[in-house]
Motif scaffolding. Structure first.
Motif, PDB file in Angstrom:
ATOM      1  N   MET A  76      -0.726   3.922  -3.408  1.00 11.92           N
ATOM      2  CA  MET A  76      -1.756   2.933  -3.210  1.00 11.92           C
ATOM      3  C   MET A  76      -1.889   2.111  -4.491  1.00 11.92           C
ATOM      4  N   ASP A  77      -2.082   0.820  -4.321  1.00 15.80           N
ATOM      5  CA  ASP A  77      -2.232  -0.023  -5.504  1.00 15.80           C
ATOM      6  C   ASP A  77      -3.708  -0.228  -5.844  1.00 15.80           C
ATOM      7  N   SER A  78      -3.995  -1.076  -6.814  1.00 14.79           N
ATOM      8  CA  SER A  78      -5.374  -1.271  -7.283  1.00 14.79           C
ATOM      9  C   SER A  78      -6.274  -1.911  -6.228  1.00 14.79           C
ATOM     10  N   ASN A  79      -5.713  -2.591  -5.221  1.00 20.26           N
ATOM     11  CA  ASN A  79      -6.493  -3.173  -4.132  1.00 20.26           C
ATOM     12  C   ASN A  79      -6.775  -2.172  -3.012  1.00 20.26           C
ATOM     13  N   GLY A  80      -6.260  -0.952  -3.152  1.00 19.09           N
ATOM     14  CA  GLY A  80      -6.433   0.063  -2.122  1.00 19.09           C
ATOM     15  C   GLY A  80      -5.453  -0.068  -0.976  1.00 19.09           C
TER      16      GLY A  80
ATOM     17  N   ALA B  55      -1.377   0.028   0.611  1.00 21.73           N
ATOM     18  CA  ALA B  55      -0.170   0.832   0.451  1.00 21.73           C
ATOM     19  C   ALA B  55       0.991   0.157   1.167  1.00 21.73           C
ATOM     20  N   ASP B  56       2.177   0.685   0.974  1.00 19.31           N
ATOM     21  CA  ASP B  56       3.396   0.232   1.638  1.00 19.31           C
ATOM     22  C   ASP B  56       3.968   1.411   2.436  1.00 19.31           C
ATOM     23  N   PRO B  57       3.335   1.777   3.560  1.00 17.73           N
ATOM     24  CA  PRO B  57       3.722   2.998   4.271  1.00 17.73           C
ATOM     25  C   PRO B  57       4.979   2.838   5.127  1.00 17.73           C
ATOM     26  N   TYR B  58       5.629   3.975   5.351  1.00 23.75           N
ATOM     27  CA  TYR B  58       6.751   4.104   6.275  1.00 23.75           C
ATOM     28  C   TYR B  58       6.745   5.540   6.765  1.00 23.75           C
ATOM     29  N   VAL B  59       7.519   5.811   7.818  1.00 23.07           N
ATOM     30  CA  VAL B  59       7.602   7.159   8.376  1.00 23.07           C
ATOM     31  C   VAL B  59       9.065   7.569   8.405  1.00 23.07           C
ATOM     32  N   LYS B  60       9.334   8.820   7.997  1.00 25.71           N
ATOM     33  CA  LYS B  60      10.664   9.394   8.092  1.00 25.71           C
ATOM     34  C   LYS B  60      10.681  10.340   9.292  1.00 25.71           C
ATOM     35  N   LEU B  61      11.741  10.263  10.090  1.00 23.69           N
ATOM     36  CA  LEU B  61      11.908  11.122  11.255  1.00 23.69           C
ATOM     37  C   LEU B  61      13.128  12.005  11.047  1.00 23.69           C
ATOM     38  N   HIS B  62      12.950  13.312  11.250  1.00 22.94           N
ATOM     39  CA  HIS B  62      14.048  14.263  11.080  1.00 22.94           C
ATOM     40  C   HIS B  62      14.204  15.065  12.360  1.00 22.94           C
ATOM     41  N   LEU B  63      15.447  15.260  12.799  1.00 24.16           N
ATOM     42  CA  LEU B  63      15.736  16.170  13.895  1.00 24.16           C
ATOM     43  C   LEU B  63      16.126  17.503  13.279  1.00 24.16           C
ATOM     44  N   LEU B  64      15.413  18.540  13.644  1.00 26.29           N
ATOM     45  CA  LEU B  64      15.648  19.864  13.071  1.00 26.29           C
ATOM     46  C   LEU B  64      16.104  20.832  14.160  1.00 26.29           C
ATOM     47  N   PRO B  65      16.945  21.788  13.901  1.00 21.37           N
ATOM     48  CA  PRO B  65      17.643  21.989  12.629  1.00 21.37           C
ATOM     49  C   PRO B  65      18.774  20.983  12.470  1.00 21.37           C
ATOM     50  N   GLY B  66      19.137  20.753  11.241  1.00 23.47           N
ATOM     51  CA  GLY B  66      20.227  19.845  10.926  1.00 23.47           C
ATOM     52  C   GLY B  66      19.993  19.200   9.578  1.00 23.47           C
TER      53      GLY B  66
ATOM     54  N   ARG C  74       4.210  -3.629   4.459  1.00 24.34           N
ATOM     55  CA  ARG C  74       3.667  -3.966   3.141  1.00 24.34           C
ATOM     56  C   ARG C  74       2.167  -4.236   3.194  1.00 24.34           C
ATOM     57  N   ASN C  75       1.487  -3.791   2.153  1.00 27.36           N
ATOM     58  CA  ASN C  75       0.085  -4.110   1.885  1.00 27.36           C
ATOM     59  C   ASN C  75      -0.856  -3.848   3.058  1.00 27.36           C
ATOM     60  N   THR C  76      -0.873  -2.609   3.518  1.00 25.68           N
ATOM     61  CA  THR C  76      -1.761  -2.269   4.622  1.00 25.68           C
ATOM     62  C   THR C  76      -2.319  -0.860   4.449  1.00 25.68           C
ATOM     63  N   ARG C  77      -3.513  -0.658   4.998  1.00 23.69           N
ATOM     64  CA  ARG C  77      -4.108   0.682   5.034  1.00 23.69           C
ATOM     65  C   ARG C  77      -4.129   1.222   6.453  1.00 23.69           C
ATOM     66  N   ASN C  78      -3.825   0.362   7.437  1.00 24.00           N
ATOM     67  CA  ASN C  78      -3.838   0.754   8.841  1.00 24.00           C
ATOM     68  C   ASN C  78      -2.522   0.354   9.506  1.00 24.00           C
ATOM     69  N   PRO C  79      -1.440   1.056   9.183  1.00 28.18           N
ATOM     70  CA  PRO C  79      -0.138   0.652   9.721  1.00 28.18           C
ATOM     71  C   PRO C  79      -0.013   0.961  11.210  1.00 28.18           C
TER      72      PRO C  79
END
Length: 61
Positions: A1-5, A7-18, A31-36
């Motif tokens: 999170m930056d000084s404006n509160g 963030a630059d969120p993303y999600v990683k997806l993993h198939l398990l096991p593997g 970019r620049n969101t709190r509610n992605p």
């Protein structure tokens, strides 16, 4: 999170096991969101019906 509160969120997806790269996907970075909201279709290639029965999808945000 930056000084404006924001963030630059993303999600990683993993198939398990593997541990191969083909079992890992990632969404676009919003970019620049709190509610992605992601409206993406991510596709795993080369999966069989048996793979889909045996594997678990895990997301890491």
């Amino acid at each position: 999170m930056d000084s404006n509160g924001l963030a630059d969120p993303y999600v990683k997806l993993h198939l398990l096991p593997g541990a191969s790269k083909s079992n890992k996907l990632r969404t676009k970075t919003l970019r620049n969101t709190r509610n992605p909201v992601w409206n993406e279709t991510l596709t795993y290639h080369g999966l069989t019906e048996d793979d889909m029965q045996r594997k678990t999808l895990r997301w890491v945000d």
